[in-house]
Structure formats: structure tokens, C-alpha cells
Write a protein that holds these residues in place. Structure first.
Motif, PDB file in Angstrom:
ATOM      1  N   PHE A 209     -10.577  39.716  60.063  1.00 37.38           N
ATOM      2  CA  PHE A 209      -9.252  39.069  60.049  1.00 37.38           C
ATOM      3  C   PHE A 209      -9.329  37.637  60.543  1.00 37.38           C
ATOM      4  CE2 PHE A 209      -7.763  43.555  60.536  1.00 37.38           C
ATOM      5  CZ  PHE A 209      -6.775  43.579  59.552  1.00 37.38           C
ATOM      6  N   SER A 210      -8.378  36.815  60.055  1.00 37.46           N
ATOM      7  CA  SER A 210      -8.100  35.516  60.652  1.00 37.46           C
ATOM      8  C   SER A 210      -6.898  35.755  61.573  1.00 37.46           C
ATOM      9  CB  SER A 210      -7.774  34.542  59.533  1.00 37.46           C
ATOM     10  OG  SER A 210      -7.116  33.441  60.053  1.00 37.46           O
ATOM     11  N   VAL A 211      -7.026  35.426  62.863  1.00 36.96           N
ATOM     12  CA  VAL A 211      -6.018  35.864  63.837  1.00 36.96           C
ATOM     13  C   VAL A 211      -5.281  34.677  64.463  1.00 36.96           C
ATOM     14  CG1 VAL A 211      -5.579  37.332  65.839  1.00 36.96           C
ATOM     15  CG2 VAL A 211      -7.531  37.820  64.363  1.00 36.96           C
ATOM     16  N   GLU A 212      -3.945  34.771  64.480  1.00 42.01           N
ATOM     17  CA  GLU A 212      -3.111  33.741  65.135  1.00 42.01           C
ATOM     18  C   GLU A 212      -2.494  34.329  66.396  1.00 42.01           C
ATOM     19  OE1 GLU A 212      -0.092  31.935  62.136  1.00 42.01           O
ATOM     20  OE2 GLU A 212      -0.740  33.868  61.342  1.00 42.01           O
ATOM     21  N   ARG A 213      -2.407  33.487  67.433  1.00 37.12           N
ATOM     22  CA  ARG A 213      -1.601  33.848  68.610  1.00 37.12           C
ATOM     23  C   ARG A 213      -0.238  33.206  68.419  1.00 37.12           C
ATOM     24  NH1 ARG A 213      -6.058  32.785  73.156  1.00 37.12           N
ATOM     25  NH2 ARG A 213      -6.125  30.845  72.002  1.00 37.12           N
ATOM     26  N   LEU A 214       0.813  34.013  68.415  1.00 34.77           N
ATOM     27  CA  LEU A 214       2.174  33.500  68.221  1.00 34.77           C
ATOM     28  C   LEU A 214       2.967  33.716  69.498  1.00 34.77           C
ATOM     29  CD1 LEU A 214       2.935  35.138  64.732  1.00 34.77           C
ATOM     30  CD2 LEU A 214       2.111  32.818  65.179  1.00 34.77           C
ATOM     31  N   PRO A 215       4.039  32.937  69.707  1.00 36.31           N
ATOM     32  CA  PRO A 215       4.895  33.202  70.869  1.00 36.31           C
ATOM     33  C   PRO A 215       5.392  34.650  70.825  1.00 36.31           C
ATOM     34  CG  PRO A 215       5.489  31.132  69.808  1.00 36.31           C
ATOM     35  CD  PRO A 215       4.496  31.789  68.900  1.00 36.31           C
ATOM     36  N   GLY A 216       5.389  35.295  71.989  1.00 39.85           N
ATOM     37  CA  GLY A 216       5.774  36.704  72.047  1.00 39.85           C
ATOM     38  C   GLY A 216       7.288  36.887  72.153  1.00 39.85           C
ATOM     39  N   PRO A 217       7.724  38.155  72.160  1.00 37.87           N
ATOM     40  CA  PRO A 217       9.145  38.445  72.352  1.00 37.87           C
ATOM     41  C   PRO A 217       9.528  38.164  73.807  1.00 37.87           C
ATOM     42  CG  PRO A 217       7.876  40.478  72.370  1.00 37.87           C
ATOM     43  CD  PRO A 217       6.900  39.366  72.054  1.00 37.87           C
ATOM     44  N   PRO A 218      10.834  38.190  74.137  1.00 35.22           N
ATOM     45  CA  PRO A 218      11.228  37.968  75.537  1.00 35.22           C
ATOM     46  C   PRO A 218      10.385  38.842  76.474  1.00 35.22           C
ATOM     47  CG  PRO A 218      13.165  38.159  74.142  1.00 35.22           C
ATOM     48  CD  PRO A 218      11.982  38.437  73.255  1.00 35.22           C
ATOM     49  N   GLY A 219       9.857  38.210  77.524  1.00 35.82           N
ATOM     50  CA  GLY A 219       9.073  38.960  78.512  1.00 35.82           C
ATOM     51  C   GLY A 219       7.583  38.951  78.244  1.00 35.82           C
ATOM     52  N   LYS A 220       7.159  38.471  77.051  1.00 34.85           N
ATOM     53  CA  LYS A 220       5.719  38.416  76.743  1.00 34.85           C
ATOM     54  C   LYS A 220       5.389  37.032  76.220  1.00 34.85           C
ATOM     55  CE  LYS A 220       4.571  43.197  75.840  1.00 34.85           C
ATOM     56  NZ  LYS A 220       4.673  44.255  74.844  1.00 34.85           N
ATOM     57  N   ARG A 221       4.298  36.454  76.747  1.00 30.98           N
ATOM     58  CA  ARG A 221       3.965  35.087  76.354  1.00 30.98           C
ATOM     59  C   ARG A 221       3.534  35.010  74.895  1.00 30.98           C
ATOM     60  NH1 ARG A 221      -0.294  31.606  77.509  1.00 30.98           N
ATOM     61  NH2 ARG A 221      -1.516  33.353  78.306  1.00 30.98           N
ATOM     62  N   GLU A 222       2.690  35.962  74.475  1.00 33.15           N
ATOM     63  CA  GLU A 222       2.107  35.883  73.122  1.00 33.15           C
ATOM     64  C   GLU A 222       2.063  37.244  72.442  1.00 33.15           C
ATOM     65  OE1 GLU A 222      -1.762  34.174  74.026  1.00 33.15           O
ATOM     66  OE2 GLU A 222      -1.019  32.181  73.494  1.00 33.15           O
ATOM     67  N   MET A 223       1.855  37.201  71.133  1.00 31.09           N
ATOM     68  CA  MET A 223       1.589  38.392  70.315  1.00 31.09           C
ATOM     69  C   MET A 223       0.513  37.984  69.301  1.00 31.09           C
ATOM     70  SD  MET A 223       4.622  38.374  67.448  1.00 31.09           S
ATOM     71  CE  MET A 223       3.501  39.057  66.198  1.00 31.09           C
ATOM     72  N   LEU A 224       0.011  38.935  68.528  1.00 32.97           N
ATOM     73  CA  LEU A 224      -1.029  38.613  67.548  1.00 32.97           C
ATOM     74  C   LEU A 224      -0.580  38.900  66.122  1.00 32.97           C
ATOM     75  CD1 LEU A 224      -4.229  40.077  69.311  1.00 32.97           C
ATOM     76  CD2 LEU A 224      -3.416  37.702  69.315  1.00 32.97           C
ATOM     77  N   ARG A 225      -0.980  37.995  65.211  1.00 31.24           N
ATOM     78  CA  ARG A 225      -0.826  38.259  63.778  1.00 31.24           C
ATOM     79  C   ARG A 225      -2.179  38.037  63.111  1.00 31.24           C
ATOM     80  NH1 ARG A 225       3.913  35.341  60.953  1.00 31.24           N
ATOM     81  NH2 ARG A 225       2.599  33.506  61.101  1.00 31.24           N
ATOM     82  N   ALA A 226      -2.665  39.084  62.457  1.00 30.94           N
ATOM     83  CA  ALA A 226      -3.990  39.054  61.837  1.00 30.94           C
ATOM     84  C   ALA A 226      -3.810  39.074  60.322  1.00 30.94           C
ATOM     85  CB  ALA A 226      -4.793  40.262  62.285  1.00 30.94           C
ATOM     86  N   THR A 227      -4.399  38.068  59.637  1.00 32.43           N
ATOM     87  CA  THR A 227      -4.275  37.991  58.176  1.00 32.43           C
ATOM     88  C   THR A 227      -5.584  38.381  57.531  1.00 32.43           C
ATOM     89  OG1 THR A 227      -2.654  36.215  58.439  1.00 32.43           O
ATOM     90  CG2 THR A 227      -3.657  36.435  56.272  1.00 32.43           C
ATOM     91  N   SER A 228      -5.478  39.207  56.514  1.00 31.83           N
ATOM     92  CA  SER A 228      -6.656  39.664  55.782  1.00 31.83           C
ATOM     93  C   SER A 228      -7.170  38.518  54.905  1.00 31.83           C
ATOM     94  CB  SER A 228      -6.274  40.872  54.939  1.00 31.83           C
ATOM     95  OG  SER A 228      -7.324  41.210  54.089  1.00 31.83           O
ATOM     96  N   VAL A 229      -8.432  38.140  55.060  1.00 35.51           N
ATOM     97  CA  VAL A 229      -8.970  37.027  54.244  1.00 35.51           C
ATOM     98  C   VAL A 229     -10.126  37.514  53.389  1.00 35.51           C
ATOM     99  CG1 VAL A 229      -8.237  35.099  55.675  1.00 35.51           C
ATOM    100  CG2 VAL A 229     -10.322  36.340  56.283  1.00 35.51           C
TER     101      VAL A 229
END
Ligand SMILES: C[S@@+](CC[C@H](N)C(=O)[O-])C[C@H]1O[C@@H](n2cnc3c(N)ncnc32)[C@H](O)[C@@H]1O
Length: 229
Positions: A209-229
């Protein structure tokens, strides 16, 4: 891990919506800062909406890992009923939540869609593998298959990866599982998760995967989004 254990009981989160909590496992089905806020931010906005892009009314094939209380399913169905998309939804759930807990949670009331309660509970308590044909834009089935054994029959556009956290259930966050998820997605398809651990991100990258760190929901700094390449 047995989610039907009697000590999973409804627990109100800070945004007013309900989740399930186990005191024994010290684990919740959602963020205690807000179940609806977390699901909407991680899975709908950064998953479904991102894959649909600018399409006026798109179609998506969704795989959910860990159907649980069905909150992600319900939020997705509401997107369909609002006319934004149509969805073919497959969920994995080896330990279905009891009808008693679904009634007590009453997610449809929290989301101000009381008329959806009966058809929602009908689908959530369906026999494993039974196909619900499209209704209100949503086709649905739930499989008892564990993520560790899942092989997709046709490629998915989005994966809602909503397992219990790596500390509670480390066998959900392995290279083998992420290789299976990678194989289940079409090229350009996306896997989203609330988890932002560095070790998880590196395991996803090792799976291709190609992985991005995105801003998280309230209470969490980050979340992950992994794109299939
Ligand atoms: C964090 S909860 C899911 C929350 C859910 N998406 C919701 O909206 O309520 C994790 C879920 O993963 C399920 N699960 C446990 N082991 C699993 C496995 N091996 N494969 C897939 N799902 C599993 C649990 O039964 C539980 O319902």
C-alpha cells in the motif's frame, strides 16, 4: 475474543451516541470521544466519499472488516438514501452482536432515522451469507469469515478496516491480513482505519500500500488511509 460475551454493554460516548464496552477487555467498539463522529470522519468522509470523488451519484463495492454494531453500515445506508451513491456492502463478522444489544443501542434513533430501525436490525440479524438485494440504494451481506482467511471473489473499492486495536487483537494487524486486504482491493481502491500506529503503517507499506496519515476524528491526532497501487 468473543464479542457476544455478556460483559459487552451499551456505553454512551461523548458525542451522545452509544457504543458497546467491555470492562474485562477494557475495550470499546468505537472511540469514547464519539462513536458517530469517529465513524463519519474515518469511514464515510475519508473512505467512501474519497473513493466516490466528484461523481454526482457513484457506486461503490465496500468491504467492512468487523461489522460489530453496524454503525458504519447505517451511516453508509443513509448516504445512499440521501441520493449520494449506491453501494454493494459485504461485512465480515465472526461474532455477531446480539439482537438485545442492537435494540439497546438503537443507532437509528441517535441518527434521527427511526424508520430505518426495523430493516436495519433485520439485516444485522440476518443469516450469514444471505444476500439482501438492493433496497434504498444498499445491497448487503454478512459473512462469518475471519479476516485472516478472507479471499475476495471480486475487487472492492473501499475497505472499512474496523478491527479492535492492535493491543487487544494483534492478529488482525499482521502482514498476512494486510496482504489479503491489498489483494481484495481494485488498483486505486482505499483501506481506511482509525488506527495511526507507526508499526501498522509500516506493515501496510510492506503489503504494497501507499499510506497517508490524515487528521483523525475528534480526540485522535491521526488516522491512516492506505491506497492500493
Ligand atoms: C471495533 S469492533 C467493530 C465496530 C463496528 N464497525 C461498529 O460500527 O460497531 C471490531 C469487530 O471485529 C470483529 N472481529 C473479531 N475478530 C474478527 C476477525 N478475525 N475477523 C473479522 N472481524 C473480527 C469483532 O467481533 C467486532 O465486532
Amino acid at each position: 475474543m468473543n464479542s457476544t460475551a455478556p460483559d459487552f454493554i451499551p456505553h454512551r460516548t461523548a458525542d451522545g451516541s452509544l457504543t458497546l464496552r467491555s470492562a474485562t477487555l477494557d475495550e470499546h467498539y468505537h472511540s469514547v470521544v464519539g462513536a458517530v463522529n469517529e465513524s463519519t470522519h474515518v469511514f464515510i468522509k475519508n473512505g467512501l466519499d474519497a473513493v466516490l470523488g466528484d461523481q454526482a451519484k457513484g457506486h461503490a463495492r465496500i468491504l467492512e472488516v468487523g461489522l460489530g454494531t453496524g454503525l458504519n453500515l447505517l451511516l453508509t445506508w443513509i448516504r445512499c438514501l440521501e441520493g449520494k451513491c449506491t453501494v454493494d456492502y459485504t461485512a465480515l463478522e465472526p461474532h455477531p452482536v446480539s439482537a438485545t444489544n442492537l435494540e439497546a443501542l438503537d443507532h437509528c434513533a441517535d441518527l434521527a432515522w427511526p424508520g430505518l430501525h426495523a430493516p436495519f436490525v433485520e439485516r444485522m440479524t440476518t443469516r450469514h451469507g444471505e444476500q439482501w438485494e438492493e433496497h434504498g440504494g444498499l445491497a448487503f451481506k454478512v459473512l462469518p469469515t475471519r479476516a485472516q482467511a478472507f479471499v475476495a471473489q471480486a475487487p472492492f473499492d473501499v475497505i472499512y478496516f474496523d478491527a479492535f486495536g492492535p493491543n487487544t487483537q494483534p492478529d488482525m494487524w499482521t502482514l498476512d491480513v494486510f496482504q489479503r486486504m491489498h489483494a481484495a482491493l481494485r488498483p486505486g481502491g482505499m483501506l481506511v482505519t482509525y488506527c495511526a500506529k507507526g508499526e501498522v503503517r509500516r506493515t501496510m507499506q510492506a503489503a504494497g500500500f501507499s499510506v497517508e496519515r490524515l487528521p483523525g476524528p475528534p480526540g485522535k491526532r491521526e488516522m491512516l488511509r492506505a491506497t492500493s497501487v
